[in-house]
Scaffold this motif. Structure first.
Motif, PDB file in Angstrom:
ATOM      1  N   GLN A 519       7.515 -14.745  -1.442  1.00 26.27           N
ATOM      2  CA  GLN A 519       8.068 -13.499  -1.952  1.00 26.27           C
ATOM      3  C   GLN A 519       8.497 -12.579  -0.815  1.00 26.27           C
ATOM      4  N   VAL A 520       9.600 -11.847  -1.031  1.00 30.10           N
ATOM      5  CA  VAL A 520      10.026 -10.791  -0.107  1.00 30.10           C
ATOM      6  C   VAL A 520       9.851  -9.469  -0.838  1.00 30.10           C
ATOM      7  N   ILE A 521       9.055  -8.580  -0.264  1.00 24.87           N
ATOM      8  CA  ILE A 521       8.724  -7.309  -0.920  1.00 24.87           C
ATOM      9  C   ILE A 521       9.352  -6.144  -0.161  1.00 24.87           C
ATOM     10  N   PRO A 522      10.284  -5.395  -0.812  1.00 24.53           N
ATOM     11  CA  PRO A 522      10.819  -4.199  -0.150  1.00 24.53           C
ATOM     12  C   PRO A 522       9.796  -3.063  -0.201  1.00 24.53           C
ATOM     13  N   VAL A 523       9.588  -2.381   0.920  1.00 25.76           N
ATOM     14  CA  VAL A 523       8.632  -1.267   0.966  1.00 25.76           C
ATOM     15  C   VAL A 523       9.268  -0.080   1.683  1.00 25.76           C
ATOM     16  N   ARG A 524       8.792   1.111   1.353  1.00 23.14           N
ATOM     17  CA  ARG A 524       9.250   2.324   2.042  1.00 23.14           C
ATOM     18  C   ARG A 524       8.421   2.604   3.287  1.00 23.14           C
ATOM     19  N   LYS A 525       7.214   2.007   3.333  1.00 28.46           N
ATOM     20  CA  LYS A 525       6.312   2.298   4.444  1.00 28.46           C
ATOM     21  C   LYS A 525       5.570   1.035   4.869  1.00 28.46           C
ATOM     22  N   ILE A 526       5.453   0.855   6.177  1.00 34.20           N
ATOM     23  CA  ILE A 526       4.618  -0.220   6.724  1.00 34.20           C
ATOM     24  C   ILE A 526       3.390   0.431   7.339  1.00 34.20           C
ATOM     25  N   PHE A 527       2.219   0.010   6.902  1.00 32.56           N
ATOM     26  CA  PHE A 527       0.976   0.623   7.378  1.00 32.56           C
ATOM     27  C   PHE A 527       0.743   0.277   8.850  1.00 32.56           C
ATOM     28  N   LYS A 528       0.529   1.326   9.653  1.00 33.28           N
ATOM     29  CA  LYS A 528       0.295   1.138  11.085  1.00 33.28           C
ATOM     30  C   LYS A 528      -0.808   2.081  11.548  1.00 33.28           C
ATOM     31  N   THR A 529      -1.413   1.723  12.683  1.00 31.81           N
ATOM     32  CA  THR A 529      -2.398   2.607  13.304  1.00 31.81           C
ATOM     33  C   THR A 529      -1.659   3.715  14.044  1.00 31.81           C
ATOM     34  N   THR A 530      -2.409   4.662  14.609  1.00 24.06           N
ATOM     35  CA  THR A 530      -1.793   5.781  15.330  1.00 24.06           C
ATOM     36  C   THR A 530      -1.005   5.328  16.550  1.00 24.06           C
ATOM     37  N   SER A 531      -1.295   4.132  17.065  1.00 23.69           N
ATOM     38  CA  SER A 531      -0.563   3.636  18.236  1.00 23.69           C
ATOM     39  C   SER A 531       0.567   2.688  17.850  1.00 23.69           C
ATOM     40  N   GLY A 532       0.827   2.561  16.537  1.00 20.53           N
ATOM     41  CA  GLY A 532       1.956   1.747  16.087  1.00 20.53           C
ATOM     42  C   GLY A 532       1.634   0.299  15.786  1.00 20.53           C
ATOM     43  N   LYS A 533       0.347  -0.076  15.786  1.00 21.73           N
ATOM     44  CA  LYS A 533      -0.051  -1.459  15.512  1.00 21.73           C
ATOM     45  C   LYS A 533      -0.054  -1.706  13.999  1.00 21.73           C
ATOM     46  N   VAL A 534       0.591  -2.795  13.560  1.00 20.63           N
ATOM     47  CA  VAL A 534       0.679  -3.109  12.127  1.00 20.63           C
ATOM     48  C   VAL A 534      -0.706  -3.427  11.571  1.00 20.63           C
ATOM     49  N   GLN A 535      -1.011  -2.854  10.388  1.00 20.21           N
ATOM     50  CA  GLN A 535      -2.292  -3.109   9.713  1.00 20.21           C
ATOM     51  C   GLN A 535      -2.046  -4.138   8.593  1.00 20.21           C
ATOM     52  N   ARG A 536      -2.124  -5.416   8.986  1.00 21.32           N
ATOM     53  CA  ARG A 536      -1.798  -6.492   8.034  1.00 21.32           C
ATOM     54  C   ARG A 536      -2.751  -6.515   6.839  1.00 21.32           C
ATOM     55  N   SER A 537      -4.023  -6.205   7.100  1.00 19.70           N
ATOM     56  CA  SER A 537      -4.990  -6.238   5.997  1.00 19.70           C
ATOM     57  C   SER A 537      -4.614  -5.227   4.921  1.00 19.70           C
ATOM     58  N   LYS A 538      -4.089  -4.065   5.330  1.00 16.97           N
ATOM     59  CA  LYS A 538      -3.664  -3.066   4.358  1.00 16.97           C
ATOM     60  C   LYS A 538      -2.412  -3.512   3.609  1.00 16.97           C
ATOM     61  N   MET A 539      -1.524  -4.234   4.305  1.00 18.95           N
ATOM     62  CA  MET A 539      -0.321  -4.764   3.646  1.00 18.95           C
ATOM     63  C   MET A 539      -0.722  -5.806   2.590  1.00 18.95           C
ATOM     64  N   LYS A 540      -1.734  -6.621   2.934  1.00 19.67           N
ATOM     65  CA  LYS A 540      -2.221  -7.612   1.964  1.00 19.67           C
ATOM     66  C   LYS A 540      -2.840  -6.927   0.748  1.00 19.67           C
ATOM     67  N   ASP A 541      -3.625  -5.883   1.006  1.00 16.56           N
ATOM     68  CA  ASP A 541      -4.246  -5.132  -0.097  1.00 16.56           C
ATOM     69  C   ASP A 541      -3.178  -4.514  -0.997  1.00 16.56           C
ATOM     70  N   PHE A 542      -2.132  -3.996  -0.373  1.00 21.91           N
ATOM     71  CA  PHE A 542      -1.014  -3.414  -1.123  1.00 21.91           C
ATOM     72  C   PHE A 542      -0.382  -4.473  -2.032  1.00 21.91           C
ATOM     73  N   TYR A 543      -0.213  -5.685  -1.492  1.00 21.54           N
ATOM     74  CA  TYR A 543       0.390  -6.769  -2.263  1.00 21.54           C
ATOM     75  C   TYR A 543      -0.494  -7.153  -3.453  1.00 21.54           C
ATOM     76  N   LYS A 544      -1.801  -7.242  -3.199  1.00 22.41           N
ATOM     77  CA  LYS A 544      -2.730  -7.603  -4.277  1.00 22.41           C
ATOM     78  C   LYS A 544      -2.699  -6.569  -5.402  1.00 22.41           C
ATOM     79  N   GLU A 545      -2.658  -5.293  -5.031  1.00 20.21           N
ATOM     80  CA  GLU A 545      -2.583  -4.223  -6.028  1.00 20.21           C
ATOM     81  C   GLU A 545      -1.268  -4.290  -6.801  1.00 20.21           C
ATOM     82  N   LEU A 546      -0.190  -4.634  -6.086  1.00 15.83           N
ATOM     83  CA  LEU A 546       1.132  -4.759  -6.714  1.00 15.83           C
ATOM     84  C   LEU A 546       1.126  -5.865  -7.760  1.00 15.83           C
TER      85      LEU A 546
END
Length: 549
Positions: A519-546
């Motif tokens: 699946q390709v999911i369009p999003v308005r926001k990519i979860f990142k830390t304050t230093s710009g590191k991608v938070q993949r676990s949060k993206m996965k959680d977002f997908y599960k909720e979706l």
């Protein structure tokens, strides 16, 4: 020279020739000498001690203003109080993280503004919120303090501060950093970077991040070099200010993760005249996230016209558990890309170099270990592997943490029976230099083969209008098929044609990697830390909720 962080902060008392310039805009700068900062910090300590804080009490620091943050942090070090630096956030998840950390600590206090502290009332139970209120200090209380606090000299083996992870999911783990850990790593880093009294540093990195706080602020304070600090929020609004101030103040040391280099390039206008002279820069450190060689080359090529030398780029590796730094390449050498066959990247496999673009994935050497730190590569059974074999990166040394604060279980999981700490990263050693290939938790297993998330993302960036940092690849468990589904998140505007992008993405990933995208999911926001590191676990959680919704 110094045995504790306390020692080099006390040494600031008589250093009024240099200090820190806080930059809030083109024409908005405030300079404070080291001696003035020491004096102000002692007065802050007076307030903290008057409020009841004693040696070994913990103080959560939630302060956005950099000058106030540093004064409070220094005050803690001077009084034996354990500072807990945490970034300020106002969403519910961030507040829940504060509460989880509060519950881990022994005798916690908190310092922040009224808005931040009062916002916790909405998420905390009555008893917890009451204890927070009782043990809180408002920033207004330290602004006009006059009574100096009592200095308490620590021993090298005592805790200097606790560094909690910058992520916001799961149970937060506090990395224990002693004075010895910090002195060992800071002195080694200054040695590797050949820092001298003629140097100066400029940073936009958050002081709640180990790179911003330790590698830059504390390392600069150790050497008493001139520091310039730009708030992260100001850098986000105007990234070119970073290089303008480098030019104006003739700064010699700069630092940023990939995010900063790309963000500056995205906001840099080629048709605009920038009268920068960057010949003063002798160190351009890149670390804190997987290093993109193409981005490094693009940045260096673009900045060459301003006199920035190619060999200033220093591709480094570190983590909070190592205090900050594990490995640093020799200063003055050009960075070294390494292109490998992506089909031979599993733990225990010997690397296969390749020049075939379709088969290749490029990494970068991050140098030999810094002084008093060692690294080794092990297989999944903890057997040490030879050079050029991919495995788990483990570290050991006087800079490496003894474990996680009040968390024996996490400490036991992280440290091997023979005393090495497992970093959670994968890599190999080549010519005495470490090469990081990815995070163990970021591996996606498809058809029995391992794929790195960031490799998939680099291939995805070949699709028109998809840029670095705007695409995230995640493996989501599929219990029916007993394997992971590949899900791609694409940050896009409302007008973006996601249907066309999805077709091109699937075609490109099938063509280059032989992968089927679930699946390709369009999003308005990519979860990142304050230093710009991608938070993949949060993206996965977002997908599960979706999916559930």
């Amino acid at each position: 020279m110094y045995k504790t962080v306390y020692d080099f902060i006390v040494d600031a008392e008589n250093r009024d020739d240099k200090g820190i310039t806080f930059i809030n805009g083109s024409d908005n700068e405030v300079y404070i000498s080291y001696a003035q900062l020491f004096e102000k910090s002692r007065k802050v300590l007076g307030v903290l001690q008057k409020k009841g804080l004693r040696k070994k009490d913990e103080l959560i620091i939630q302060i956005e203003d950099n000058e106030q943050f540093i004064k409070v942090f220094w005050a803690c070090i001077l009084g034996g109080i354990i500072p807990i630096p945490l970034s300020v956030g106002y969403n519910e998840e961030h507040k829940q993280k504060i509460l989880r950390i509060w519950s881990i600590l022994n005798n916690p206090y908190c310092i922040s503004d009224q808005r931040t502290l009062h916002s916790l009332e909405k998420v905390a139970d009555a008893e917890t919120y009451s204890s927070i209120v009782k043990q809180s200090i408002y920033l207004d209380e330290i602004k006009n303090s006059n009574e100096v606090g009592e200095l308490i000299s620590p021993k090298p083996e005592e805790i200097a501060f606790i560094q909690f992870s910058s992520g916001t999911t799961g149970d937060p783990k506090g990395v224990i950093l002693t004075h010895k850990n910090l002195i060992t790593n800071i002195s080694a880093l200054n040695e590797a970077w050949e820092t001298s009294k003629s140097d100066s540093s400029l940073s936009w990195m958050p002081l709640t991040h180990d790179m911003g706080l330790i590698a830059i602020h504390l390392a600069s304070t150790y050497k008493k070099i001139q520091q310039y600090i730009i708030p992260t929020s100001v850098f986000i609004r105007r990234p070119t200010l970073w290089l303008l101030k480098t030019h104006q103040h003739r700064v010699t040391q700069l630092y940023s993760p990939n995010f900063g280099y790309k963000f500056l390039l995205d906001n840099y206008k080629k048709n605009q005249i920038y009268n920068w002279d960057l010949t003063c820069v002798r160190l351009l450190a890149n670390g804190a996230e997987p290093i993109s060689t193409s981005l490094c080359q693009r940045f260096l090529e673009e900045m060459k016209q301003f006199g920035l030398k190619y060999e200033t780029l220093n591709t480094v590796y570190g983590l909070a558990e190592a205090t900050v730094a594990v490995s640093v390449p020799k200063l003055g050498n050009s960075f070294v890309p390494v292109t490998l066959n992506r089909e031979a990247l599993e733990v225990g496999q010997k690397i296969q170099k390749t020049v075939e673009e379709k088969k290749g994935i490029t990494f970068v050497e991050v140098g030999p270990a810094v002084r008093h730190c060692s690294f080794r590569i092990c297989d999944s059974n903890n057997y040490v592997l030879d050079d050029d074999f991919i495995g788990h990166v483990q570290i050991k040394g006087e800079n490496v943490t003894s474990g996680y604060y009040n968390n024996e279980s996490a400490t036991k999981d992280a440290i091997t029976a023979d005393g090495w700490l497992n970093t959670g990263d994968l890599g190999f050693i080549h010519n005495n230099s470490l090469v990081i290939t990815g995070r163990t938790k970021d591996i996606i297993i498809k058809n029995g083969q391992n794929y790195y998330s960031h490799d998939i993302e680099r291939v995805a960036e070949n699709v028109k209008d998809i840029e670095l940092g705007n695409v995230v690849a995640c493996g989501v468990p599929n219990e029916t098929k007993a394997e992971e589904d590949l899900v791609i998140f694409v940050k896009c505007k409302q007008s973006y044609d996601i249907t066309t992008a999805e077709k091109e993405l699937k075609r490109e990933l099938t063509k280059q990697l032989g992968l089927n995208v679930h699946q390709v999911i369009p999003v308005r926001k990519i979860f990142k830390t304050t230093s710009g590191k991608v938070q993949r676990s949060k993206m996965k959680d977002f997908y599960k909720e979706l999916i559930l919704s």
